[in-house]
Motif scaffolding. Structure first.
Motif, short mmCIF file in Angstrom:
data_model
loop_
_atom_site.label_atom_id
_atom_site.label_comp_id
_atom_site.label_asym_id
_atom_site.label_seq_id
_atom_site.Cartn_x
_atom_site.Cartn_y
_atom_site.Cartn_z
N ALA A 99 0.83 -1.20 0.00
CA ALA A 99 0.00 0.00 0.00
C ALA A 99 0.87 1.26 0.00
CB ALA A 99 -0.92 0.00 1.22
N SER A 100 1.98 1.22 0.72
CA SER A 100 2.86 2.39 0.77
C SER A 100 3.41 2.72 -0.61
CB SER A 100 4.00 2.18 1.78
OG SER A 100 4.99 1.32 1.26
N ARG A 101 3.69 1.71 -1.40
CA ARG A 101 4.20 1.93 -2.76
C ARG A 101 3.14 2.60 -3.63
NH1 ARG A 101 6.24 -3.67 -2.12
NH2 ARG A 101 8.36 -3.43 -1.37
N ILE A 102 1.89 2.22 -3.42
CA ILE A 102 0.81 2.80 -4.20
C ILE A 102 0.54 4.24 -3.78
CG2 ILE A 102 -1.67 2.68 -4.71
CD1 ILE A 102 -1.42 -0.38 -4.48
N VAL A 103 0.36 4.48 -2.49
CA VAL A 103 -0.02 5.82 -2.04
C VAL A 103 1.14 6.81 -2.06
CG1 VAL A 103 -2.00 5.04 -0.70
CG2 VAL A 103 0.20 5.36 0.43
N TYR A 144 5.18 7.81 4.07
CA TYR A 144 4.28 6.70 4.39
C TYR A 144 5.18 5.53 4.72
CZ TYR A 144 0.06 3.81 4.17
OH TYR A 144 -1.00 3.00 4.48
N VAL A 145 5.40 5.30 6.01
CA VAL A 145 6.32 4.25 6.43
C VAL A 145 5.62 3.25 7.34
CG1 VAL A 145 8.41 5.63 6.16
CG2 VAL A 145 7.22 5.64 8.34
N ILE A 146 6.11 2.03 7.25
CA ILE A 146 5.57 0.91 8.02
C ILE A 146 6.66 0.44 8.97
CG2 ILE A 146 4.56 -1.40 7.84
CD1 ILE A 146 3.07 0.93 6.28
N GLY A 147 6.28 0.15 10.21
CA GLY A 147 7.26 -0.32 11.19
C GLY A 147 6.66 -1.32 12.14
N ARG A 148 7.53 -1.87 12.97
CA ARG A 148 7.09 -2.78 14.02
C ARG A 148 8.02 -2.61 15.21
NH1 ARG A 148 9.06 -8.55 11.53
NH2 ARG A 148 11.25 -8.08 11.67
N ALA A 149 7.52 -2.97 16.37
CA ALA A 149 8.32 -2.94 17.59
C ALA A 149 8.93 -4.33 17.80
CB ALA A 149 7.46 -2.55 18.78
N SER A 154 -6.35 9.72 -0.87
CA SER A 154 -5.48 8.57 -1.14
C SER A 154 -6.22 7.25 -1.01
CB SER A 154 -4.26 8.59 -0.21
OG SER A 154 -4.61 8.20 1.11
N LEU A 155 -7.29 7.25 -0.23
CA LEU A 155 -8.08 6.02 -0.06
C LEU A 155 -8.85 5.66 -1.34
CD1 LEU A 155 -9.41 6.69 3.54
CD2 LEU A 155 -7.50 5.22 2.85
N LYS A 156 -8.88 6.60 -2.29
CA LYS A 156 -9.56 6.37 -3.56
C LYS A 156 -8.60 5.99 -4.68
CE LYS A 156 -13.19 9.59 -2.27
NZ LYS A 156 -13.82 10.89 -2.56
N VAL A 157 -7.31 5.96 -4.38
CA VAL A 157 -6.31 5.59 -5.39
C VAL A 157 -6.53 4.14 -5.80
CG1 VAL A 157 -3.83 5.23 -5.79
CG2 VAL A 157 -4.61 7.27 -4.59
N GLU A 158 -6.40 3.88 -7.08
CA GLU A 158 -6.63 2.52 -7.60
C GLU A 158 -5.76 1.50 -6.88
OE1 GLU A 158 -6.29 0.04 -11.77
OE2 GLU A 158 -6.44 2.22 -11.84
N GLY A 159 -6.38 0.45 -6.39
CA GLY A 159 -5.68 -0.63 -5.72
C GLY A 159 -5.71 -0.54 -4.20
N VAL A 160 -5.98 0.64 -3.65
CA VAL A 160 -5.95 0.81 -2.19
C VAL A 160 -7.10 0.06 -1.53
CG1 VAL A 160 -6.16 2.49 -0.31
CG2 VAL A 160 -4.64 2.95 -2.24
N ARG A 161 -8.29 0.20 -2.05
CA ARG A 161 -9.46 -0.49 -1.46
C ARG A 161 -9.27 -2.02 -1.48
NH1 ARG A 161 -12.42 2.78 1.58
NH2 ARG A 161 -12.93 4.70 0.55
N GLU A 162 -8.67 -2.53 -2.53
CA GLU A 162 -8.43 -3.97 -2.63
C GLU A 162 -7.45 -4.43 -1.54
OE1 GLU A 162 -9.91 -2.50 -6.49
OE2 GLU A 162 -8.31 -1.82 -5.17
#
Length: 102
Positions: free
Chosen positions: A27-31, A40-45, A67-75
């Motif tokens: 999703a980060s690559r798309i948005v 737009y970064v993803i992390g974990r503890a 951004s929630l309407k960008v193609e592929g995000v809803r999927e």
């Protein structure tokens, strides 16, 4: 500053953290190409085997919402939902005071 900062935490079902993280990274690559996306970064503890954290900076809340309407995000959202251990909590909206790179 008028930017929009959102911190979120999603809790995956036991053993699903890695798969959830993969979906969010996709999703980060798309948005990241969406209008107004600054970060737009993803992390974990390291001590938490279930949660995945998302930090986003946008030019505005409106850009984030669009951004929630960008193609592929809803999927991708539909793909992630069954991996969650309960409904997602509302992200924490923060005021940006300053910093490098914004």
């Amino acid at each position: 500053m008028s930017n929009y900062l959102l911190n979120g935490k999603l809790t995956a079902k036991q053993g699903q953290q890695g798969e959830l993280a993969k979906i969010l990274i996709e999703a980060s690559r798309i948005v990241s190409t969406a209008k107004g996306c600054r970060l737009y970064v993803i992390g974990r503890a390291p001590d938490d085997r279930c949660s995945v954290y998302i930090t986003e900076i946008w030019d505005s809340k409106e850009d984030h919402d669009q951004s929630l309407k960008v193609e592929g995000v809803r999927e991708l959202i539909a793909k992630a939902m069954p991996l969650l251990d309960g409904p997602p909590a509302k992200g924490q909206e923060l005021e940006i005071l300053g910093g490098a790179g914004i």
